[in-house]
Design a protein around this motif. Structure first.
Motif, PDB file in Angstrom:
ATOM      1  N   SER A   1       0.856  -1.188   0.000  1.00 43.37           N
ATOM      2  CA  SER A   1       0.000   0.000   0.000  1.00 43.37           C
ATOM      3  C   SER A   1       0.891   1.237   0.000  1.00 43.37           C
ATOM      4  N   PRO A   2       0.375   2.390  -0.418  1.00 39.74           N
ATOM      5  CA  PRO A   2       1.187   3.614  -0.374  1.00 39.74           C
ATOM      6  C   PRO A   2       1.730   3.904   1.028  1.00 39.74           C
ATOM      7  N   GLU A   3       0.908   3.659   2.060  1.00 35.08           N
ATOM      8  CA  GLU A   3       1.333   3.943   3.431  1.00 35.08           C
ATOM      9  C   GLU A   3       2.549   3.103   3.840  1.00 35.08           C
ATOM     10  N   ALA A   4       2.688   1.921   3.238  1.00 36.84           N
ATOM     11  CA  ALA A   4       3.808   1.039   3.584  1.00 36.84           C
ATOM     12  C   ALA A   4       5.150   1.605   3.128  1.00 36.84           C
ATOM     13  N   LEU A   5       5.117   2.584   2.214  1.00 38.44           N
ATOM     14  CA  LEU A   5       6.369   3.198   1.756  1.00 38.44           C
ATOM     15  C   LEU A   5       7.100   3.904   2.886  1.00 38.44           C
ATOM     16  N   THR A   6       6.350   4.292   3.918  1.00 37.77           N
ATOM     17  CA  THR A   6       6.961   4.977   5.064  1.00 37.77           C
ATOM     18  C   THR A   6       8.036   4.118   5.712  1.00 37.77           C
ATOM     19  N   ASN A   7       7.905   2.810   5.622  1.00 34.10           N
ATOM     20  CA  ASN A   7       8.844   1.891   6.269  1.00 34.10           C
ATOM     21  C   ASN A   7       9.954   1.426   5.331  1.00 34.10           C
ATOM     22  N   HIS A   8      10.051   2.059   4.157  1.00 30.59           N
ATOM     23  CA  HIS A   8      11.063   1.661   3.180  1.00 30.59           C
ATOM     24  C   HIS A   8      12.076   2.781   2.955  1.00 30.59           C
ATOM     25  N   LEU A   9      13.198   2.396   2.358  1.00 34.13           N
ATOM     26  CA  LEU A   9      14.192   3.374   1.936  1.00 34.13           C
ATOM     27  C   LEU A   9      13.741   3.951   0.595  1.00 34.13           C
TER      28      LEU A   9
ATOM     29  N   ASP B   1      10.092  15.315   1.604  1.00 37.32           N
ATOM     30  CA  ASP B   1       9.724  14.305   2.597  1.00 37.32           C
ATOM     31  C   ASP B   1       8.406  13.615   2.288  1.00 37.32           C
ATOM     32  N   ARG B   2       7.850  13.845   1.099  1.00 42.08           N
ATOM     33  CA  ARG B   2       6.577  13.189   0.773  1.00 42.08           C
ATOM     34  C   ARG B   2       6.409  13.020  -0.733  1.00 42.08           C
ATOM     35  N   TRP B   3       5.662  11.986  -1.078  1.00 45.23           N
ATOM     36  CA  TRP B   3       5.306  11.730  -2.469  1.00 45.23           C
ATOM     37  C   TRP B   3       3.795  11.861  -2.613  1.00 45.23           C
ATOM     38  N   HIS B   4       3.360  12.570  -3.653  1.00 48.55           N
ATOM     39  CA  HIS B   4       1.930  12.744  -3.932  1.00 48.55           C
ATOM     40  C   HIS B   4       1.535  11.707  -4.987  1.00 48.55           C
ATOM     41  N   LEU B   5       0.827  10.700  -4.582  1.00 48.98           N
ATOM     42  CA  LEU B   5       0.517   9.581  -5.477  1.00 48.98           C
ATOM     43  C   LEU B   5      -0.953   9.592  -5.882  1.00 48.98           C
ATOM     44  N   VAL B   6      -1.175   9.130  -7.114  1.00 45.74           N
ATOM     45  CA  VAL B   6      -2.531   9.000  -7.656  1.00 45.74           C
ATOM     46  C   VAL B   6      -2.784   7.522  -7.906  1.00 45.74           C
ATOM     47  N   GLY B   7      -3.936   7.043  -7.428  1.00 44.98           N
ATOM     48  CA  GLY B   7      -4.243   5.630  -7.559  1.00 44.98           C
ATOM     49  C   GLY B   7      -5.449   5.360  -8.422  1.00 44.98           C
ATOM     50  N   PRO B   8      -6.040   4.194  -8.284  1.00 43.45           N
ATOM     51  CA  PRO B   8      -7.205   3.811  -9.085  1.00 43.45           C
ATOM     52  C   PRO B   8      -8.338   4.830  -8.923  1.00 43.45           C
ATOM     53  N   GLY B   9      -8.931   5.200 -10.035  1.00 40.53           N
ATOM     54  CA  GLY B   9     -10.056   6.128  -9.998  1.00 40.53           C
ATOM     55  C   GLY B   9      -9.677   7.542  -9.615  1.00 40.53           C
ATOM     56  N   GLY B  10      -8.372   7.883  -9.661  1.00 34.96           N
ATOM     57  CA  GLY B  10      -7.939   9.232  -9.331  1.00 34.96           C
ATOM     58  C   GLY B  10      -7.764   9.479  -7.842  1.00 34.96           C
ATOM     59  N   GLU B  11      -7.799   8.426  -7.013  1.00 33.91           N
ATOM     60  CA  GLU B  11      -7.622   8.583  -5.575  1.00 33.91           C
ATOM     61  C   GLU B  11      -6.235   9.166  -5.284  1.00 33.91           C
ATOM     62  N   MET B  12      -6.182  10.140  -4.374  1.00 33.55           N
ATOM     63  CA  MET B  12      -4.935  10.829  -4.056  1.00 33.55           C
ATOM     64  C   MET B  12      -4.427  10.424  -2.675  1.00 33.55           C
ATOM     65  N   ARG B  13      -3.117  10.246  -2.557  1.00 35.71           N
ATOM     66  CA  ARG B  13      -2.500   9.959  -1.259  1.00 35.71           C
ATOM     67  C   ARG B  13      -1.201  10.773  -1.136  1.00 35.71           C
ATOM     68  N   ASP B  14      -1.018  11.446  -0.022  1.00 37.39           N
ATOM     69  CA  ASP B  14       0.255  12.067   0.331  1.00 37.39           C
ATOM     70  C   ASP B  14       0.967  11.136   1.298  1.00 37.39           C
TER      71      ASP B  14
ATOM     72  N   LEU C   1       4.343  10.184   3.488  1.00 41.69           N
ATOM     73  CA  LEU C   1       5.617  10.611   4.063  1.00 41.69           C
ATOM     74  C   LEU C   1       6.676   9.559   3.749  1.00 41.69           C
ATOM     75  N   ILE C   2       7.822  10.015   3.264  1.00 41.16           N
ATOM     76  CA  ILE C   2       8.886   9.084   2.896  1.00 41.16           C
ATOM     77  C   ILE C   2      10.196   9.517   3.564  1.00 41.16           C
ATOM     78  N   SER C   3      11.114   8.581   3.661  1.00 42.88           N
ATOM     79  CA  SER C   3      12.448   8.882   4.172  1.00 42.88           C
ATOM     80  C   SER C   3      13.429   7.925   3.516  1.00 42.88           C
TER      81      SER C   3
END
Length: 294
Positions: free
Chosen positions: A180-188, A199-212, A214-216
């Protein structure tokens, strides 16, 4: 009597100051020149020139007709020159400007293929992520990523610039695959130091769903090509243009991560100045690049 020939003769008389001068240039008799002018005046029902023994003076109608004739004859000459140019083999120097990563990895091979097809064309490619004054700096073509702000240019749409997530098989074997996009928080995550929000990626998913999200991570750089190399070396998950990663994914060097999610696609355009006389070189390279990347 041919209208264009008459118009050309009329302009020749005015430009050279007399029937005799026009006759000498056209290699006809002064009487033939006078016949051309008389035919036009009869057709228009108006006098064009006040003729005296010393000089010729245009009437008001003659002045207007002269200006329109000059314009029309110029258009005819341009049409014929353009038709001739378009039938000739492409040749000359082509100056192109493009963003660094796209230009280095994607555009260069395409331009070499074009040059192999048209060996009389020499290419000068400038790589720069800044926006350029295409006409002022003497570029024939540019690759522009993002919305266009200069409406004076002609823009041919290319495939939208879509950034996707990918990582090496080695990295995924060691750290697991995010589900899931949220799981990226635990990755390099490999960071681009030029991005406003690092510190963040703005991702677009199925049907245009948006997620911000946090990454590190432990590696960042200001060049997409360097991010790609870091991903290939197993340093983490990269967010880079699909065009730049497609070959690596196809050949198994990288694997796409969360394939239903991507960075919001942005438009990409081939831009050039309006040109009333396109050369064979410009016409063919535009067609070539639109077919390759459109």
């Amino acid at each position: 009597m041919d209208k264009l020939a008459g118009m050309a003769m009329f302009v020749r008389v005015i430009d050279n100051g007399s029937f005799a001068a026009a006759a000498e240039i056209a290699q006809v008799s002064p009487a033939m020149v006078a016949k051309h002018i008389k035919t036009i005046e009869t057709r228009l029902g108006s006098k064009l020139i006040h003729r005296t023994t010393r000089r010729h003076q245009l009437t008001e109608v003659g002045q207007l007709y002269y200006e329109r004739c000059k314009r029309a004859l110029s258009e005819v000459a341009l049409a014929e020159a353009s038709a001739s140019e378009l039938q000739s083999a492409p040749r000359g120097r082509l100056r192109v400007v493009a963003p660094v990563s796209f230009g280095t990895q994607i555009l260069v091979p395409a331009l070499v293929d074009y040059q192999n097809a048209y060996p009389d064309v020499s290419i000068e490619l400038s790589l720069d992520n800044n926006v350029h004054d295409l006409v002022g700096e003497g570029f024939e073509l540019g690759i522009h990523i993002g919305p266009l702000s200069d409406d004076s240019l002609v823009a041919r749409p290319l495939t939208p610039y879509r950034r996707i997530l990918a990582a090496s098989p080695d990295y995924l074997a060691r750290h697991g695959r995010p589900t899931s996009p949220e799981a990226l928080t635990n990755h390099l995550c490999l960071g681009h130091s030029y991005w406003r929000m690092q510190d963040r990626w703005h991702l677009v998913g199925p049907g245009g769903e948006m997620r911000d999200v946090l990454i590190s991570g432990k590696f960042s750089t200001n060049q997409g090509a360097a991010l790609r190399m870091a991903a290939l070396s197993g340093a983490g998950i990269v967010l880079q243009p699909e065009l730049l990663l497609a070959a690596d994914i196809a050949e198994g060097r990288l694997e796409q991560v969360l394939p239903e999610w991507s960075y919001k696609p942005v438009p990409m355009s081939l831009v050039y100045a309006p040109n009333r006389r396109p050369t064979a070189m410009l016409r063919t390279v535009i067609d070539f690049l639109v077919e390759r990347f459109g």
